[in-house]
Write an enzyme that holds these catalytic residues in place. Structure first.
Site, PDB file in Angstrom:
ATOM      1  N   PRO A 242    -122.338   3.371  11.372  1.00 41.20           N
ATOM      2  CA  PRO A 242    -122.439   2.463  10.221  1.00 41.20           C
ATOM      3  C   PRO A 242    -123.827   2.478   9.580  1.00 41.20           C
ATOM      4  O   PRO A 242    -124.811   2.886  10.206  1.00 41.20           O
ATOM      5  CB  PRO A 242    -122.165   1.095  10.850  1.00 41.20           C
TER       6      PRO A 242
ATOM      7  N   THR B 180    -125.416  -0.270   8.695  1.00 43.01           N
ATOM      8  CA  THR B 180    -126.163  -1.455   9.127  1.00 43.01           C
ATOM      9  C   THR B 180    -126.975  -1.197  10.393  1.00 43.01           C
ATOM     10  O   THR B 180    -128.024  -1.797  10.592  1.00 43.01           O
ATOM     11  CB  THR B 180    -125.204  -2.630   9.369  1.00 43.01           C
ATOM     12  N   ASN B 181    -126.478  -0.332  11.263  1.00 39.37           N
ATOM     13  CA  ASN B 181    -127.176   0.019  12.507  1.00 39.37           C
ATOM     14  C   ASN B 181    -127.129   1.540  12.683  1.00 39.37           C
ATOM     15  O   ASN B 181    -126.540   2.041  13.646  1.00 39.37           O
ATOM     16  CB  ASN B 181    -126.516  -0.676  13.709  1.00 39.37           C
TER      17      ASN B 181
ATOM     18  N   GLU C 169    -117.188 -12.535   6.618  1.00 33.62           N
ATOM     19  CA  GLU C 169    -118.399 -12.014   7.245  1.00 33.62           C
ATOM     20  C   GLU C 169    -119.415 -11.691   6.157  1.00 33.62           C
ATOM     21  O   GLU C 169    -119.093 -11.017   5.174  1.00 33.62           O
ATOM     22  CB  GLU C 169    -118.065 -10.746   8.045  1.00 33.62           C
TER      23      GLU C 169
ATOM     24  N   CYS D  13    -122.919  -7.246  13.527  1.00 35.39           N
ATOM     25  CA  CYS D  13    -121.588  -7.820  13.271  1.00 35.39           C
ATOM     26  C   CYS D  13    -121.223  -8.917  14.261  1.00 35.39           C
ATOM     27  O   CYS D  13    -120.266  -9.659  14.042  1.00 35.39           O
ATOM     28  CB  CYS D  13    -120.521  -6.734  13.251  1.00 35.39           C
TER      29      CYS D  13
END
Length: 399
Positions: free
Chosen positions: A114, A116-117, A338, A248
């Site tokens: 992903p 995000t990371n 989220e 998450c």
């Protein structure tokens, strides 16, 4: 060649290279595997700062210092956990039942990474795949190609120096959707590790291969009346601001038990949280939610003050999180999804039963099977929550 076709062709070539390493991977001893994974973890740990810098610069998401911590956690902390595990040959022998278990590699792993990371996930998936003697091919997010490739190269080079076959850790450079689909569905791929949005995880599960998927969290956290409110709020703010909310598993909605609601609000304010007005909530909805639904990537992993600025209102630079009081959950309340940022929705409930129902609503709206947090001193309520929630993990009195 068109870019989508180039992506498919690249995947086929990478899978062929990875598959060719399997005979050599199968011959690795436990000592070999442990030496290789230790070298990978050490290399990833040493590169933690440079990889974190690359990830922030390329994606614009999150906080450099926290990404350093994530990279370190995904290398040496991971290694400490998996180092004692046997993954070669006879790993369990039961002389009574005469059943023996033997560890065998599954084959080439397809790993979806992903944005995000992007570096910590790449490091982690490469190390655990090698621990089980599986070659791995990664598909980076299009917004994080450079940093994911660099993370892959760091551990691949370390693995090869320590005795792993060349080509056992690989990464796509043209991550178009047709290529990623080819990676998941190709006959050479034997198992999928998918981290990403709902659509991607569903695609992984429907690819006809064993798959482990991690999708959206939408994590509710409940502060029950018996909780240590000061600690609970401090934990939530620390968790929600870590890497500016890109994890998450971080809390997305806070449910306060009615008898302690005022105390919770006071503690949030003491921790530099800002409670948004109805006008400000409407402004946030416009900039945080895309027209067709879903979160706007432009606000993901941004500090609270920056998100407020994008929405057209001003808060102090020291603001930790934006608190959004809501009356319900669902499409009529867009910010109940989220948010992957230091923005948290806020609810009240009179009693744990009412809070339980609200938590299930939130989970069903976008975090089914993921995580729930509860802060309480009441053991009975902890057990009731554990029995009733459709999540994989319940965290008690912790960020």
């Amino acid at each position: 060649m068109d870019r989508d076709l180039s992506s498919v062709q690249e995947v086929r070539e990478l899978l062929t290279r990875a598959d060719a390493t399997l005979p050599a991977m199968r011959e690795l001893s436990q000592k070999d595997v442990d030496r290789i994974t230790e070298a990978m973890a050490d290399a990833g740990y040493k590169a933690a700062e440079s990889l974190a810098k690359m990830a922030v610069e390329e994606t614009g998401f999150g906080k450099y210092e926290d990404k350093v911590l994530k990279n370190r956690f995904a290398t040496r902390d991971l290694l400490r956990y998996i180092a004692p595990l046997k993954t070669v040959g006879f790993i369990e022998e039961d002389p009574v039942s005469k059943v023996h278990k033997i560890a065998e590699p599954m084959g080439v792993v397809a790993a979806i990474i992903p944005s995000t990371n992007p570096t910590s996930t790449a490091l982690y998936k490469a190390i655990i795949s090698m621990k089980a003697r599986n070659p791995i091919v990664m598909s980076p997010h299009p917004a994080a190609v450079r940093c994911t490739i660099e993370a892959c190269n760091v551990v691949a080079a370390a693995a090869e120096r320590a005795g792993a076959p060349k080509g056992s850790v690989l990464c796509m450079s043209i991550p178009e959707m047709p290529g990623t689909q080819e990676l998941m569905k190709h006959p050479i791929t034997k198992v999928i590790l998918a981290t990403g949005g709902t659509g991607l995880v569903k695609a992984a599960y429907s690819a006809g291969k064993p798959a482990l998927g991690v999708g959206p969290g939408n994590v509710p956290t409940f502060i029950e009346r018996s909780a240590d409110v000061r600690k609970a709020v401090k934990d939530i703010v620390a968790s929600k601001t870590f890497d500016y909310g890109t994890v998450c598993a971080s809390e997305q909605s806070l449910i306060a038990d009615l008898p302690v609601k005022d105390e919770v609000i006071a503690e949030l304010k003491r921790n530099n949280a800002y409670f948004c007005t109805s006008t400000e909530i409407a402004a946030l909805e416009k900039v945080m939610i895309k027209p067709g639904g879903g979160i706007n990537p432009g606000i993901v992993g941004q500090p609270a003050a920056r998100i407020a600025e994008i929405a057209g209102f001003e808060v102090s630079k020291e603001t930790s999180i934006l608190v959004v009081p809501l009356a319900g959950v669902g499409k009529e309340y867009p910010l109940s999804i989220e948010k992957l940022s230091p923005v948290i929705s806020f609810y009240e409930a009179n009693g744990w039963e009412q809070a339980c129902e609200r938590c299930i609503e939130i989970i069903n709206f976008g975090g089914l099977g993921h995580t729930l947090v509860i802060h309480t001193r009441d053991e009975k309520i902890i057990r009731e929550f554990a029995l009733k929630k459709p999540v994989f993990r319940i965290l008690v009195n912790t960020p």
